[in-house]
Design a protein around this motif. Sequence first.
Motif, mmCIF file in Angstrom:
data_model
loop_
_atom_site.group_PDB
_atom_site.id
_atom_site.type_symbol
_atom_site.label_atom_id
_atom_site.label_comp_id
_atom_site.label_asym_id
_atom_site.label_seq_id
_atom_site.Cartn_x
_atom_site.Cartn_y
_atom_site.Cartn_z
ATOM 1 N N ARG A 104 0.824 -1.215 0.000
ATOM 2 C CA ARG A 104 0.000 0.000 0.000
ATOM 3 C C ARG A 104 0.853 1.257 0.000
ATOM 4 O O ARG A 104 1.953 1.289 0.546
ATOM 5 C CB ARG A 104 -0.951 -0.023 1.205
ATOM 6 C CG ARG A 104 -1.765 -1.290 1.191
ATOM 7 C CD ARG A 104 -2.811 -1.308 2.230
ATOM 8 N NE ARG A 104 -3.973 -0.546 1.789
ATOM 9 C CZ ARG A 104 -5.010 -0.300 2.560
ATOM 10 N NH1 ARG A 104 -5.023 -0.705 3.794
ATOM 11 N NH2 ARG A 104 -6.030 0.373 2.090
ATOM 12 N N GLU B 100 -2.774 5.760 1.148
ATOM 13 C CA GLU B 100 -3.887 4.820 1.364
ATOM 14 C C GLU B 100 -4.014 4.358 2.813
ATOM 15 O O GLU B 100 -4.941 3.610 3.131
ATOM 16 C CB GLU B 100 -3.678 3.559 0.496
ATOM 17 C CG GLU B 100 -3.699 3.818 -0.990
ATOM 18 C CD GLU B 100 -3.272 2.596 -1.800
ATOM 19 O OE1 GLU B 100 -3.859 2.387 -2.859
ATOM 20 O OE2 GLU B 100 -2.358 1.870 -1.361
ATOM 21 N N VAL B 101 -3.070 4.742 3.673
ATOM 22 C CA VAL B 101 -3.052 4.131 5.004
ATOM 23 C C VAL B 101 -3.219 5.129 6.154
ATOM 24 O O VAL B 101 -2.792 4.861 7.275
ATOM 25 C CB VAL B 101 -1.757 3.300 5.225
ATOM 26 C CG1 VAL B 101 -1.736 2.092 4.315
ATOM 27 C CG2 VAL B 101 -0.508 4.146 5.029
ATOM 28 N N GLN C 142 -1.327 -5.920 -3.226
ATOM 29 C CA GLN C 142 -1.207 -6.561 -1.918
ATOM 30 C C GLN C 142 -0.891 -8.056 -2.057
ATOM 31 O O GLN C 142 -0.119 -8.614 -1.276
ATOM 32 C CB GLN C 142 -2.502 -6.352 -1.118
ATOM 33 C CG GLN C 142 -2.693 -4.892 -0.722
ATOM 34 C CD GLN C 142 -4.105 -4.616 -0.233
ATOM 35 O OE1 GLN C 142 -5.082 -4.815 -0.963
ATOM 36 N NE2 GLN C 142 -4.224 -4.162 0.989
ATOM 37 N N ARG D 267 -8.217 2.891 -8.725
ATOM 38 C CA ARG D 267 -6.778 2.750 -8.516
ATOM 39 C C ARG D 267 -6.139 2.316 -9.836
ATOM 40 O O ARG D 267 -6.591 1.365 -10.466
ATOM 41 C CB ARG D 267 -6.599 1.647 -7.466
ATOM 42 C CG ARG D 267 -5.227 1.493 -6.932
ATOM 43 C CD ARG D 267 -5.232 0.250 -6.059
ATOM 44 N NE ARG D 267 -3.900 -0.320 -6.093
ATOM 45 C CZ ARG D 267 -2.970 -0.064 -5.181
ATOM 46 N NH1 ARG D 267 -3.253 0.674 -4.140
ATOM 47 N NH2 ARG D 267 -1.767 -0.589 -5.281
#
Length: 595
Positions: A75, A79-80, A148, A446
Amino acid sequence: MGIAIGVDLGTTNSVVSALIDGRVVPLENASGTRTIPSMVTFPEGGSHLVGHAAKNQQVTSPDRSVYSIKRFMGRRHAEVAHEEKLVPYTVVGKPNELVKVRMGRKLHTPQEISAMILEELKDIAEAAIGEPVTESVITVPAYFNDAQRQATREAAEIAGMNARRIINEPTAAALAYGLESMRSKRAIVIDFGGGTLDLSAMNINNGRFEVTAVHGNTHLGGDDFDQRIIDIVADDFLRRERIDLREDAMALQRLKEAAQHAKVELSTREQTEIILPYVGVNKHGPVHLQYTLTRETFEGVCADLFESLRTCCQELRQIGGVGTGPNIEIILVGGSTRMPAVRRIIAEAFKTDKLNKSVNPDEVVGVGAGVLAAVLAGQMKNVHLMDVTSQTLGVESAGGGVSIIVPKNTPIPHSISRVYSTPRDNQTSVPINVLEGDSASAPDNRTLGLFRLKGIRRAKRGVPKIKVTFDIDADGILSVNAADADTGKSQEVVIQGGSGLTKDDHERLVEEGKNRRIDRRDRRAKVDLCDHAQGVVINLSKWLEHNKPYIESRAADQLHGQLGKLSKAIDNRREEKIRKLLTELDGIMAQNKAG
Ligand code: AMP
């Protein structure tokens, strides 16, 4: 191919399993447990620790402990934002760069940290099986995207293993479940772990597992419930004692553990006490924390989290056209499904109180991975697996829209081609923006890959035929190929979805992984040697004591002297010296016997 292992690389805990004596079983580690914390600690100046050893260090060095790394796999920093707030360690990177964990002066990729956990699991398996392990099947949440999944594959490679398959956790759970129940049925797997919620609807029929729909929430897990308890307890303490425990890393770590413990207790009791002696200091001296938490209060402060679960269940019913009632098997997976409110909501949402919990919720995913590993290794037969894509995939169309090529829930492996053309006259190249996501607007999805197909023959708009092919393999990993079918000249561009790790970084990490494993082996050999030498010192000292009257005093002195030197060498961890002294001791003993 030798024995292949199944790995549940969990957010909170991990499990490794393998086929032993005809049954796939979770493997026990040295301390006799079948799950290890998915945690790595980097003690100041020492080597990293993994699993239980890491967890034991966590209280004293919370900022040097890395957990929930799965939330950061593949990621980018942008995004986190949510995940970052839940962990005490620092993650860095530009908004569009892959995140890295900062530990002192070193930066670690999530792949590297996950590889350290995988190395530990590999060691556990090798100790249990008694032979080297290089093949594995690793599970990921159903909602993991391409990056991922790739990151997980890279982690395996860094750990010195080939990930033969990356499978969805709920699919693995159903695979494990199918072992006991081979009758035809419709099932919903609800996997509610430490960090994520994954729901899957599936048909199980004589060993054939068909996932018909997946849904979930990557931002909902047991950690969020812990956080609610931490907040109410810390707020109360702040009000009464004017000390914010969240500002003291060590106190926060103790509170975190106590909160999780309280949550687990409330799954079987109506009320629990959180007690933390000496948790802070004020001008009168040390202060202690005591807080009574009832299940009712807990459920009240977590009401919105429970509601998110209910919404997810209802959405799955809509997406998957899943019915309700007692004919549907509900399979519970993950520690958070032990919460009574969770079971209540699931029972309400699917209008059944027949929740299936006969498979151990902590081990079922790992066992399912082991089943597939055994099937792929040709050691088990009669299990067929059909999986589906978890994301909608497409390309950007003219005007910023999205042309869907592979809808969500398409069975995989899958290959499909679509033909597009040029939107303008005499265009010799077109951009191909490969997208993942559900929005109808390209920028809100994305981008998995962006490339330009060049060398198209000049023609009126709409004349050239550009064939775009999406290929998804059994792991859910995507390759895209675009070709100008119009001219017959095949000009091809293939993009392979990646985790975003650069080739250099990838190669470096694999190399470092190799060195780390050699290091670990050497360190372990050193520990074994020291343990052995220590045993020699103890036993020989006892023997000398016992046989004092029969041993010549010169020989006894010589042995005592030698044992003294050996003890010193053990204390100083001087490997060469220990070996030399042990050989000399053997010589002295042999001489004495001969004499
Ligand atoms: P998993 O990722 O499946 O290992 O799930 C771990 C999560 O389950 C953690 O958040 C645990 O706190 C939670 N958990 C484990 N046992 C229980 C329990 N008895 N009641 C509530 N939550 C639990």
